[in-house]
Design a protein around this motif. Structure first.
Motif, PDB file in Angstrom:
ATOM      1  N   ASP A  99       4.746  -3.494   0.665  1.00 18.78           N
ATOM      2  CA  ASP A  99       4.046  -4.738   0.992  1.00 18.78           C
ATOM      3  C   ASP A  99       2.786  -4.500   1.822  1.00 18.78           C
ATOM      4  OD1 ASP A  99       6.022  -6.150  -0.308  1.00 18.78           O
ATOM      5  OD2 ASP A  99       7.227  -6.414   1.507  1.00 18.78           O
ATOM      6  N   GLY A 100       2.400  -3.282   1.987  1.00 15.50           N
ATOM      7  CA  GLY A 100       1.216  -2.975   2.785  1.00 15.50           C
ATOM      8  C   GLY A 100       1.351  -1.616   3.437  1.00 15.50           C
ATOM      9  N   CYS A 114       2.384  -2.810  12.266  1.00 11.59           N
ATOM     10  CA  CYS A 114       2.579  -3.754  11.172  1.00 11.59           C
ATOM     11  C   CYS A 114       2.469  -5.179  11.709  1.00 11.59           C
ATOM     12  CB  CYS A 114       3.935  -3.547  10.497  1.00 11.59           C
ATOM     13  SG  CYS A 114       5.352  -4.091  11.482  1.00 11.59           S
TER      14      CYS A 114
END
Length: 359
Positions: free
Chosen positions: A71-72, A133
């Motif tokens: 997701d990243g 994050c």
């Protein structure tokens, strides 16, 4: 010379690594007990098993890695743990040096649960996770993944626990050696029988009056202390180390039988004294600890015992043949033991050939 206070480890590939050691499980438990969101822990465990954590760096107070995420990311992640103050290190190292079992276990990559009255492993809230994050949960799945893989590293090498608390393996070994350096047994005086307490006047400078009795101290105990102090002074002047705290009572009882009852009592102390008399510090170590020798060494021992009466049964550095047990020290000598009253007792001087002792 490389700095072992900063250690790097390659990334784990996909696949789980079950944590077996008590200290590895304690590490995981500290993280789990602090977690606010169990879903992040489950994701972190999956990320760890999938090999999404990059190479890991361990240094005093810090474990760090980059963690991938579909997701990243990647995200820079680290776990912080407070270093021990120097007073706590002194207490810890004194405790290790004072017990042969603790020292041998640590050098064999084992961490005794009662190593010291020092909290080496993190408790609830001691691990401080950080990650760049966007998530707000702590630990996030990336920090959880790093923590699971960190437990795998700690599982294999407890010195990493000590590194996180502030000292590298080389520094720890040097400090322990300074506390436990072996001392050659001094040659007895020509006019004295070995093990016999000396005449106190031998310690009196020329022309000085006789040494008075110390109030409340038995004469033989005072003579023993004087002899021990003289031996220590001689060793220090010659530039040799002195064991000091490490099993001094056992050593003194073995070297001076006349005062053994005053230094300790009970079966365990008597066995320790017997082990020292037969094998010195090595004899005491094989009495109190076990370790895993290289396979070729055990294979050679098995071959040497091929004609022994009974099938040799090996368990780490101990081999039982009938009513005899042989224990291997780290210098390659086998120490014989005999079964007495349900306990294995030291029964003779060590030999390099176990076949000579199994008869």
């Amino acid at each position: 010379m490389s700095d072992d206070r900063v250690r790097g480890f390659p990334a784990f590939g996909p696949g789980g690594h079950p944590t077996r050691s008590w200290w590895g499980r304690a590490w995981v438990r500290a993280m789990e007990d602090t977690a606010l969101d169990l879903r992040q822990l489950k994701k972190g465990r999956k990320y760890a098993a999938a090999g999404l954590v990059g190479p890991i760096t361990v240094s005093p107070g810090r474990i760090a890695a980059v963690v991938e995420d579909a997701d990243g990311g990647p995200y820079r992640t680290q776990l912080r743990l407070a270093e021990l103050p120097e007073a706590e290190w002194t207490r810890l190292l004194d405790r290790v040096a004072a017990r042969a079992g603790h020292l041998a276990a640590l050098l064999d990559r084992d961490l005794p649960p009662d190593l010291a009255g020092v909290d080496l492993l993190p408790g609830i809230g001691d691990l401080d996770p950080e990650c760049d994050c966007p998530g707000w949960e702590l630990p996030c799945r990336h920090a959880a993944a790093l923590s699971f893989q960190a437990s795998w590293l700690l599982d294999a090498d407890p010195f990493l626990v000590l590194l996180l608390r502030g000292k590298g393996e080389r520094e720890i070994r040097e400090e322990l050696e300074s506390r436990t350096a072996p001392v050659p047994v001094a040659e007895p005086a020509a006019d004295r029988v070995p093990g016999e307490l000396p005449d106190l006047d031998a310690f009196r400078p020329s022309g000085a009056p006789s040494i008075p009795a110390a109030p409340g101290v038995p004469a033989e105990a005072f003579a023993l202390l004087a002899a021990n102090a003289a031996g220590q002074a001689e060793a220090l002047l010659a530039g040799r180390g002195w064991p000091g705290r490490r099993h001094d009572a056992v050593r003194l009882a073995a070297e001076f039988p006349a005062v053994e009852p005053r230094l300790g009592e009970g079966t365990e102390f008597a066995r320790a004294v017997a082990a020292w008399r037969y094998g010195g510090p090595d004899g005491l170590e094989v009495l109190e600890t076990s370790w895993t020798p290289p396979k070729p060494v055990l294979a050679a021992a098995r071959a040497a015992l091929v004609e022994a009466e009974g099938e040799p049964v090996f368990e780490r550095n101990r081999c039982t043949v009938g009513l005899v047990q042989l224990r291997l020290d780290r210098r390659g000598r086998w120490h014989p033991y005999r079964l007495e009253g349900g306990e294995w007792w030291p029964a003779g001087t060590p030999e390099r050939d176990p076949g000579l002792l199994a008869g």
